[in-house]
Scaffold this motif. Structure first.
Motif, PDB file in Angstrom:
ATOM      1  N   ASP A 268      46.348  41.499  35.492  1.00  0.00           N
ATOM      2  CA  ASP A 268      46.257  40.864  34.171  1.00  0.00           C
ATOM      3  C   ASP A 268      45.724  39.453  34.314  1.00  0.00           C
ATOM      4  N   GLY A 269      45.088  38.974  33.253  1.00  0.00           N
ATOM      5  CA  GLY A 269      44.590  37.617  33.246  1.00  0.00           C
ATOM      6  C   GLY A 269      43.277  37.509  32.505  1.00  0.00           C
ATOM      7  N   GLN A 270      42.441  36.612  32.953  1.00  0.00           N
ATOM      8  CA  GLN A 270      41.169  36.348  32.289  1.00  0.00           C
ATOM      9  C   GLN A 270      40.060  36.099  33.308  1.00  0.00           C
ATOM     10  N   TRP A 271      38.837  36.317  32.845  1.00  0.00           N
ATOM     11  CA  TRP A 271      37.633  35.880  33.544  1.00  0.00           C
ATOM     12  C   TRP A 271      36.869  34.951  32.599  1.00  0.00           C
ATOM     13  N   ALA A 272      36.015  34.115  33.168  1.00  0.00           N
ATOM     14  CA  ALA A 272      35.179  33.251  32.334  1.00  0.00           C
ATOM     15  C   ALA A 272      33.868  32.961  33.052  1.00  0.00           C
ATOM     16  N   ILE A 273      32.791  32.873  32.267  1.00  0.00           N
ATOM     17  CA  ILE A 273      31.523  32.333  32.752  1.00  0.00           C
ATOM     18  C   ILE A 273      31.156  31.181  31.834  1.00  0.00           C
ATOM     19  N   ALA A 274      30.641  30.103  32.405  1.00  0.00           N
ATOM     20  CA  ALA A 274      30.387  28.913  31.590  1.00  0.00           C
ATOM     21  C   ALA A 274      29.288  28.071  32.213  1.00  0.00           C
ATOM     22  N   THR A 275      28.733  27.194  31.391  1.00  0.00           N
ATOM     23  CA  THR A 275      27.753  26.216  31.837  1.00  0.00           C
ATOM     24  C   THR A 275      27.946  24.943  31.033  1.00  0.00           C
TER      25      THR A 275
END
Length: 855
Positions: A268-275
């Motif tokens: 369980d949890g989260q992923w993220a992509i960012a700039t």
């Protein structure tokens, strides 16, 4: 934008390979049941113990060590960087930056070519020559992709995680950073767009069978089936996030909202992509597309203009559905200008589970909380600090890279072999009062899936010790706590299983015995020790000595000032030395080997007093005496210390005399006192190496060390390789029980390292032997360190280079095995012992100069 070219300076010693270039020859597994994913491996990304991912020299993300201690090797094509370019004249091209297209999905995408158009031929060269389309470079924890001969622009992607020596915080973060550098070398403007797409993987990396049955593999090792929940995405959703300091997508699982967040389970949890947003760049966010289809819902707009269709769809995935998200940054580069664009990938999966009902929080949760809802906060911090982190890595590595006495191939391997600290199924738990930096452990390997095998880390522990000494002490303390424990569960011994005979039953853990390992990912690491059952490790004659030496090594080579550490370990030292002494059945001061393989070479029978185990015992007694004297000097209560010291001195005096008398044959030390073997053992004086390393008295007279090393070098390295070259020919293909694999005949004469043990002429005592005829990478580095310690630097580097070239030229990079053979096979990849190369470095660089103890 800037008017100067600011391309990253890739160190010249970095490992390099053309993009997508395969291996005409490479090692294959010796046993079919062993792990062999092939050679497509690159630098792992992710903090120590946070889980990691790997991206290969083809450009695909294909390694997923995200569930602690478990291995997934599979390309998910939707997880990818892509690039769009448009010239001033309107010519457009777009590529997903992997040189191998997937078999079925994403058929609408254009994949990056492995070879560019042929160069114009010259009159005297009628055959056109293709051009490379770029290269992959690696120097852990950094790696680079360079792209050329396809686009008008010059592109480089540097990727790294915030790992540097002495860092006990950021080094644990579940972060992968990608800094793109784009340069326009033309006289016209270029419009570029860089796309990062990702698949929502929340919930995938946990075992669908939380209590797997332990089975016996054909090589006698225990194993269990790991069944991850790959593709089970029902209820997962993606959210577009646009902040003043960060833009991207957040990927979450069913019911995962800030309002109703509960403590997560594993996976369980989260992923993220960012700039980072920028006034001169356009950032596009697409929160939902189908990575299981042809990919046109994302690609059609990107290949036309470098843009993404506006999409802020948070609809959860239906049963059987897959969803992805993407971000793209579009910008125009004037002629001669350069810009840099960061991307970050984060996974906040805070829990790692073991047996049913047993789990731990990862170390990074000490800084980011345990909710599994902080992926975006971590991404924001990474974008804010990545340049500082990048410089920290450079500052740590630069003194190593500037050492003129070290060849580039050595520097390359030295740093790249640290990959296993992230990729080795690593466990790093949250801190407690008893463990202020948490508990840390790396698997022996994925074929032997248990943590911190003590005999192996006697060699492989140098990297952790030199760079993160507090983690080294945490590991040693875990063994100290385990020594007084007992577990009388009866088990069969796998070694007898391989012989096809009935196995005696052995207790899992005897009180006072030093355990072989700290347990396995499917049980309760640090509590249920001695997971391996290949041999009865309670009978091993090296583990107690290994423990004592590692206590003193951690103390001595980390400043010789942490007396509390010695106090913590002293009761275990006293108990385990007493336990091992009971195997001195004739009272001569040296424990005897029992005939069954009962030491780290656990297919190799030693009988009576052995050079290997006896030497370690003598060095351990010296270390125990030094520890006891330190405690006495510092007035620390250690029980009946004077009595124990007197006892250890008596054992040492008696044993040292017997050791030489029973084992010296005029040229070197015999394998043992009772087998009658004439084998020259490469690691026979391991105890002597550690004695001198730690500033202790020699266990043998100094005059006998050079001839012993000469005998080892000549028999195990020079003559063994000569013999192997003669035997391994197309006319005589059988050698060491294996068939010549995919190595060309031209390679067979190349030295691959020193065998563990051969007769003085380099031939095998038993042509069908296993461990004797294998070349163990970590043992070779240990032997090289010993040679360097004795001033034989050229020979030390010769043996080290032989191993390094096998690993990094024959497809074993970032999965270094325990053993290789002259016929192109390997055993036990992703192995812990090869970090012994840091022992070689410690000697050559002068880091291991004796340190005065601090008051």
């Amino acid at each position: 934008m800037t008017n100067s070219t600011v391309f990253p300076q890739i160190p010249p010693c970095a490992w390099s390979r053309p993009l997508g270039q395969g291996w005409p020859t490479h090692y294959v597994v010796r046993y079919a049941s062993n792990l062999d994913d092939g050679p497509w491996h690159g630098v792992p990304l992710g903090g120590l113990g946070a889980g990691c991912i790997g991206r290969s020299p083809r450009g695909d993300f294909n390694l997923w060590h995200l569930d602690g201690g478990e291995h997934v090797f599979q390309t998910f094509a939707a997880c990818q960087f892509s690039v769009f370019e448009q010239t001033a004249a309107g010519a457009r091209q777009a590529y997903a930056l992997c040189t191998e297209a997937p078999q079925s999905e994403l058929s609408a995408w254009q994949w990056y070519p492995q070879e560019a158009a042929p160069k114009a031929t010259q009159v005297d060269s009628p055959t056109p020559t293709t051009q490379p389309t770029g290269a992959y470079h690696a120097l852990y924890p950094r790696s680079w992709f360079t792209y050329e001969n396809v686009l008008q622009a010059q592109l480089t992607c540097e990727q790294f995680s915030p790992i540097w020596a002495g860092n006990y915080q950021e080094a644990s973060y579940p972060v992968a950073l990608f800094e793109w550098t784009a340069h326009n070398p033309t006289d016209q403007p270029l419009t570029l767009s860089i796309l990062l797409s990702w698949q929502n993987m929340v919930g995938w990396f946990t075992n669908a069978n939380p209590s797997p049955q332990v089975q016996q593999r054909d090589d006698g090792s225990p194993f269990y089936d790991y069944v991850p929940r790959i593709g089970q995405s029902t209820g997962n959703f993606n959210r577009s996030v646009q902040r003043a300091d960060s833009v991207g997508c957040l990927m979450a699982g069913a019911g995962s909202t800030q309002a109703e967040a509960a403590l997560p389970a594993e996976g369980d949890g989260q992923w993220a992509i960012a700039t980072l947003p920028h006034p001169e760049r356009e950032v596009f966010v697409h929160s939902r597309w189908n990575p299981a289809a042809d990919g046109s819902d994302l690609w059609s707009t990107f290949e036309q203009s470098g843009a993404l269709a506006a999409c802020q769809d948070e609809t959860a995935a239906a049963e059987g559905e897959q969803i992805g998200c993407a971000i793209a940054v579009r910008f125009t580069l004037p002629p001669g200008e350069t810009c840099q664009i960061p991307f970050v990938l984060v996974w906040d999966l805070p829990v790692t589970a073991f047996a049913a009902g047993i789990s731990a929080y990862r170390r990074y949760t000490d800084f980011w909380g345990q909710s599994g809802q902080n992926a975006w906060a971590i991404a924001q911090s990474a974008l804010q600090h990545y340049k500082t982190w990048q410089q920290q890595i450079i500052d740590w590595q630069q003194p190593i890279l500037e050492q003129a006495n070290l060849p580039n191939w050595f520097k390359m391997a030295l740093l790249n072999e640290l990959y296993d600290l992230a990729s080795g199924g690593t466990l790093w738990t949250a801190a407690t009062a008893a463990d202020p930096v948490g508990q840390f452990a790396v698997l022996e390997c994925f074929d032997y899936r248990w943590y911190e095998s003590l005999d192996v880390r006697l060699y492989g522990g140098f990297g952790v010790l030199m760079l993160w000494p507090e983690l080294e002490k945490a590991i040693v303390r875990a063994f100290a706590r385990a020594i007084p424990t007992a577990d009388e569960t009866p088990r069969i011994v796998g070694y007898y299983y391989t012989l096809g005979v009935e196995s005696p039953l052995a207790k899992r853990k005897v009180k006072g015995a030093t355990p072989h390992d700290l347990g396995a990912p499917n049980e309760h690491p640090f509590v249920a020790t001695n997971y391996t059952s290949y041999q009865d490790c309670n009978q091993w004659k090296d583990l107690s000595s290994d423990f004592v030496l590692q206590v003193y090594r951690a103390f001595k080579l980390s400043g010789a000032s942490d007396t509390d550490f010695l106090v913590d370990c002293w009761p275990a030292i006293a108990e385990t030395l007493k336990y091992l002494k009971q195997f001195d059945t004739d009272g001569d001061g040296l424990p005897e080997n029992g005939g069954a393989p009962d030491q780290t070479f656990d297919d190799w029978q030693l009988k009576g007093v052995s050079a290997y185990c006896g030497g370690l015992w003598l060095a351990a007694l010296e270390a125990a005496i030094a520890i006891g004297e330190h405690l006495s000097t510092h007035h620390r209560d250690a029980g009946n210390l004077p009595i124990l010291l007197a006892q250890y001195r008596r054992w040492l005096t008696q044993g040292r005399s017997v050791y030489h008398q029973k084992l010296w044959n005029g040229q070197h030390y015999r394998l043992d006192s009772e087998s009658g073997s004439e084998v020259v053992m490469a690691d026979q004086l391991c105890g002597q190496f550690f004695a001198r390393l730690l500033g202790l008295p020699d266990i043998v007279s100094a005059e006998f060390i050079p001839p012993t090393l000469e005998a080892i070098y000549t028999a195990c390295f020079v003559r063994f390789n000569q013999y192997a070259a003669k035997q391994a020919t197309p006319q005589n293909q059988k050698f060491a029980g294996a068939q010549i694999g995919n190595f060309s005949a031209a390679r067979l004469g190349i030295k691959i390292g020193a065998a563990n043990g051969v007769l003085p002429d380099g031939s095998p005592e038993d042509p069908d032997g296993t461990h004797q005829l294998e070349v163990w990478t970590g043992i070779n580095f240990g032997l090289a360190a010993f040679l360097a310690q004795m001033g034989m630097t050229d020979r030390a580097l010769e043996i080290t280079e032989a191993i390094v070239r096998q690993i990094y030229e024959q497809g074993l990079q970032f999965r270094t095995p325990e053993a290789i053979t002259t016929v192109g096979t390997f055993r036990a990849c992703h192995y812990l012992r090869p970090m012994a190369i840091w022992g070689v470095y410690g000697i050559l660089s002068g880091c291991f100069m004796p340190q005065a103890e601090s008051d």
